[in-house]
Design an enzyme around this catalytic site. Structure first.
Site, PDB file in Angstrom:
ATOM      1  N   ASP A 123      75.248  56.009  30.689  1.00  0.00           N
ATOM      2  CA  ASP A 123      74.280  57.109  30.780  1.00  0.00           C
ATOM      3  C   ASP A 123      74.974  58.408  31.174  1.00  0.00           C
ATOM      4  O   ASP A 123      74.527  59.135  32.073  1.00  0.00           O
ATOM      5  CB  ASP A 123      73.186  56.754  31.790  1.00  0.00           C
ATOM      6  N   GLU A 127      65.019  63.154  40.872  1.00  0.00           N
ATOM      7  CA  GLU A 127      63.980  62.205  40.491  1.00  0.00           C
ATOM      8  C   GLU A 127      64.238  61.756  39.069  1.00  0.00           C
ATOM      9  O   GLU A 127      64.377  62.582  38.162  1.00  0.00           O
ATOM     10  CB  GLU A 127      62.591  62.857  40.598  1.00  0.00           C
ATOM     11  N   VAL A 171      65.851  60.490  44.758  1.00  0.00           N
ATOM     12  CA  VAL A 171      66.976  60.736  45.663  1.00  0.00           C
ATOM     13  C   VAL A 171      66.600  61.829  46.654  1.00  0.00           C
ATOM     14  O   VAL A 171      66.041  62.864  46.281  1.00  0.00           O
ATOM     15  CB  VAL A 171      68.244  61.146  44.879  1.00  0.00           C
ATOM     16  N   ILE A 189      65.901  65.749  46.212  1.00  0.00           N
ATOM     17  CA  ILE A 189      66.882  66.486  45.414  1.00  0.00           C
ATOM     18  C   ILE A 189      67.033  65.923  44.013  1.00  0.00           C
ATOM     19  O   ILE A 189      67.738  66.507  43.185  1.00  0.00           O
ATOM     20  CB  ILE A 189      68.264  66.516  46.104  1.00  0.00           C
TER      21      ILE A 189
END
Length: 458
Positions: free
Chosen positions: A219, A82, A88, A80
């Protein structure tokens, strides 16, 4: 990593805890950045079906083979997400009912409104988690830092909590809640101002929780805020680049008093070159000063000016600039709004809006000199109102009446100016932002909707 694991592990059996020698990270490793926002946003998927590409199926099979025992606890379903530092996967928690799951927000909501009989049945329905496979190329200190910060942020509002973590040889996985969300690219062009308020309220609530613990996310961007428009709720994720405020700080000119800063500027190498008759900035032939190093981790286009200018005392305000870039994206319907190749281009993109004068002042604030001879950059830049009108195609017809932003948009722009303040000391905090009129109207809208629901029920 033993400390973090001892605090957060849920399954103590069959997990070998090994005390690593945690070494200081090389300064160059602080210069990490996430994937390009365009590339990364295309890799964020939210799906409930189990259709899976053959290549992903093979990838999952290799992961299960390499990580002993993972398939006994979790049934991996699909990839789901990347990113630069991890992949993930969505997975079913096969041992969900054997543990305390206070982290499960959706289950709490389900039980709150469910009948007693359905509550008993709910324990048998599948429960999903997100398994974050951290790449082995990540340094041990980075992995330790992420797990420790996630543990410290447990029970924080709208922050993705850490359920547990495993290590097998050199491979580490973090198990996190799975949150249904929509891809940012599917809704950002259609958001009304009232919906932007709810989005911002949710994001700022998460950041207030994070900043209260003196943690910089570093982030903040749409792909790290999993938002569900139907529920008007989002969750802040991916603390792989996060750090505590004050980490590896060195004195920066921005922390000095205005008098001391003026004195240092007057006695700087730059001032001496100006006094020597140089009309433009020049480099000394023999510069004995050490090179300036500062953490510039993050994603291109979302970095605050002080990050680009290598401020060595960065605070939580860098996250607030990133929030401003997201709001600017929503108002202009442009994603990504900034799309620079490097830090110099990024500074010039900001200069396009705020002008040369403001960027020179901002650079001096951090003990730097900003100079450009490109004629297309004006001295005072452009207003955010004009930028939004340009981007939304409301400036094309010169013969017709002058177009302006509506009242709600003007209110959003006032809030945007507080977020995109070049001086980090003047930038609005997450707590202050939640009390701003633009955000408080989201509470008023919610209360009005509740009153309508109550009226229907009566």
């Amino acid at each position: 990593m033993a400390k973090a694991r001892a605090q957060v592990q849920r399954h103590q059996d069959h997990i070998e805890v090994h005390q690593d020698d945690v070494k200081e990270e090389d300064p160059e490793e602080l210069l990490d950045e996430s994937a390009d926002p365009l590339e990364e946003s295309g890799r964020t998927v939210d799906t409930s079906d189990e259709e899976i590409d053959d290549s992903v199926a093979e990838e999952i099979s290799r992961f299960e083979d390499s990580f002993a025992g993972i398939n006994k606890r979790y049934r991996l379903i699909n990839r789901i997400g990347e990113g630069t530092f991890s992949t993930v996967y969505k997975a079913e928690d096969l041992e969900y009912n054997s543990y305390d799951n206070r982290w499960d927000i959706d289950e709490r909501e389900h039980r709150k409104w469910a009948s007693p009989s359905s509550r008993r049945r709910s324990s048998r329905r599948p429960h999903y988690v997100a398994i974050k496979k951290i790449y082995v190329t990540s340094s041990p200190i980075r992995i330790f830092n992420e797990l420790e910060l996630l543990h410290d942020l447990k029970n924080s509002d709208l922050v993705c909590p850490l359920i547990t973590a495993f290590r097998h040889q050199d491979q580490v996985v973090a198990v996190l809640p799975y949150f249904q969300h929509a891809d940012f690219r599917d809704y950002y062009r259609d958001m009304k101002i009232s919906e932007m308020r709810l989005y911002m309220k949710s994001l700022l609530t998460a950041l207030r929780s994070t900043h209260m613990k003196k943690i910089l996310h570093r982030d903040v961007k749409p792909t790290n805020f999993l938002y569900n428009p139907q529920q008007a709720r989002g969750v802040l994720v991916d603390f792989g680049l996060a750090e505590r405020e004050g980490t590896d700080w060195h004195q920066c000119a921005c922390a000095l008093s205005s008098e001391e800063r003026r004195y240092r500027i007057a006695h700087s190498v730059y001032a001496q070159s100006q006094q020597a008759g140089h009309q433009t900035s020049s480099y000394p032939k023999n510069d004995t000063r050490n090179s300036r190093r500062a953490n510039r981790a993050g994603t291109r286009g979302f970095r605050a000016p002080e990050v680009l200018l290598k401020c060595t005392q960065q605070t939580c305000s860098i996250d607030m600039w990133s929030v401003g870039v997201i709001l600017l994206t929503l108002l202009t319907r442009r994603f990504p709004f900034f799309h620079s190749a490097d830090d110099i281009d990024a500074l010039l993109e900001i200069t396009t809006i705020f002008g040369r004068k403001r960027m020179k002042e901002t650079a001096i604030l951090h003990g730097q000199v900003f100079e450009t001879n490109i004629p297309s950059y004006s001295e005072h830049g452009h207003s955010l109102e004009k930028i939004i009108l340009w981007c939304t195609g409301r400036t094309g017809d010169k013969s017709g009446p002058k177009k302006e932003l509506d009242e709600e948009e003007k209110e959003a722009v006032q809030f945007l100016y507080r977020l995109m303040e070049c001086d980090p000391m003047k930038r609005i905090t997450a707590d202050e932002a939640l009390q701003h009129q633009f955000i408080t109207k989201a509470y008023e809208d919610s209360e009005a909707e509740d009153e309508m629901v109550d009226l229907v029920e009566v």
